[in-house]
Design a protein around this motif. Structure first.
Motif, mmCIF file in Angstrom:
data_model
loop_
_atom_site.group_PDB
_atom_site.id
_atom_site.type_symbol
_atom_site.label_atom_id
_atom_site.label_comp_id
_atom_site.label_asym_id
_atom_site.label_seq_id
_atom_site.Cartn_x
_atom_site.Cartn_y
_atom_site.Cartn_z
ATOM 1 N N GLN A 7 0.847 -1.182 0.000
ATOM 2 C CA GLN A 7 0.000 0.000 0.000
ATOM 3 C C GLN A 7 0.888 1.239 0.000
ATOM 4 O OE1 GLN A 7 -2.567 0.170 3.374
ATOM 5 N NE2 GLN A 7 -3.798 1.824 2.563
ATOM 6 N N THR A 8 0.489 2.252 -0.769
ATOM 7 C CA THR A 8 1.186 3.538 -0.779
ATOM 8 C C THR A 8 0.185 4.646 -0.500
ATOM 9 O OG1 THR A 8 0.893 3.719 -3.167
ATOM 10 C CG2 THR A 8 2.974 2.807 -2.408
ATOM 11 N N LYS A 12 -0.202 7.057 -7.873
ATOM 12 C CA LYS A 12 0.768 7.479 -8.881
ATOM 13 C C LYS A 12 1.522 8.694 -8.350
ATOM 14 C CE LYS A 12 -2.569 6.068 -12.331
ATOM 15 N NZ LYS A 12 -3.475 6.517 -13.368
ATOM 16 N N TYR A 13 2.812 8.750 -8.633
ATOM 17 C CA TYR A 13 3.647 9.847 -8.166
ATOM 18 C C TYR A 13 4.179 10.638 -9.353
ATOM 19 C CZ TYR A 13 3.828 7.855 -3.465
ATOM 20 O OH TYR A 13 3.505 7.396 -2.225
ATOM 21 N N TYR A 71 14.663 -0.446 -1.401
ATOM 22 C CA TYR A 71 13.406 -1.108 -1.725
ATOM 23 C C TYR A 71 12.683 -0.325 -2.822
ATOM 24 C CZ TYR A 71 9.160 -3.768 -0.990
ATOM 25 O OH TYR A 71 8.101 -4.594 -1.167
ATOM 26 N N PRO A 72 12.189 -1.002 -3.846
ATOM 27 C CA PRO A 72 11.478 -0.300 -4.931
ATOM 28 C C PRO A 72 10.074 0.102 -4.499
ATOM 29 C CG PRO A 72 11.557 -2.632 -5.383
ATOM 30 C CD PRO A 72 12.356 -2.412 -4.137
ATOM 31 N N GLN A 94 5.844 -0.329 -13.661
ATOM 32 C CA GLN A 94 6.883 -0.999 -12.879
ATOM 33 C C GLN A 94 7.167 -0.190 -11.617
ATOM 34 O OE1 GLN A 94 10.320 -1.185 -15.346
ATOM 35 N NE2 GLN A 94 10.669 1.006 -15.342
ATOM 36 N N TRP A 95 7.923 -0.798 -10.706
ATOM 37 C CA TRP A 95 8.308 -0.153 -9.461
ATOM 38 C C TRP A 95 9.820 0.037 -9.472
ATOM 39 C CZ3 TRP A 95 4.776 1.385 -5.784
ATOM 40 C CH2 TRP A 95 3.465 0.956 -6.001
ATOM 41 N N ILE A 96 10.289 1.203 -9.011
ATOM 42 C CA ILE A 96 11.721 1.486 -9.010
ATOM 43 C C ILE A 96 12.180 1.935 -7.626
ATOM 44 C CG2 ILE A 96 11.804 2.137 -11.448
ATOM 45 C CD1 ILE A 96 12.023 5.076 -10.433
#
Length: 141
Positions: A7-8, A12-13, A71-72, A94-96
């Motif tokens: 969870q964030t 979207k950032y 951690y991505p 994707q996660w970065i």
């Protein structure tokens, strides 16, 4: 087995810059004796980090302990091809993990130091950034 948070705060950032690694916490190894340190800033995807993690788990098995120090947690969005302009931002592709210069990516500790160094040298080729193997005994400039 890709890495991504459950969870964030936001889905979207916006794009942001990679901040310099000024704190001493991420420059020195804290948990292990050996560490992989980035010599330049980059963005590592979750696929790249998991591929290195799998190599370390398969080669080392239970002889050593491995820590992931980055951690991505930043989502990167992408629109599908052949989509017209507008209509909002795309879905998460994707996660970065943003890696500043000098940040430690992985740490390893174990009894057989020569074997661990050979395994870490194999892992350095998988990363798209210049990296170096450091130990706890190395002096930081």
């Amino acid at each position: 087995m890709n890495l991504f948070p459950k969870q964030t705060k936001f889905n979207k950032y916006q794009k942001s810059r990679i901040k310099s690694c000024l704190e001493n916490k991420s420059i020195k190894p804290r948990f292990g004796f050996f560490a992989i340190q980035a010599l330049e800033q980059c963005k590592l995807t979750s696929k790249q980090l998991t591929s290195i993690q799998k190599i370390l788990q398969n080669k080392i098995k239970k002889e050593a302990k491995v820590w992931l120090r980055c951690y991505p947690d930043i989502p990167v969005t992408k629109k599908p091809t052949e989509v017209r302009m507008g209509k909002g931002k795309g879905s998460v592709h994707q996660w970065i993990a943003k890696i500043p210069k000098g940040k430690i990516i992985f740490e390893i500790t174990g009894k057989n130091h020569n074997f661990i160094k050979k395994v870490l040298n194999n892992c350095l080729n998988k990363l798209p950034v210049k990296t170096i193997i450091i130990t706890k005994l190395d002096k930081i400039k």
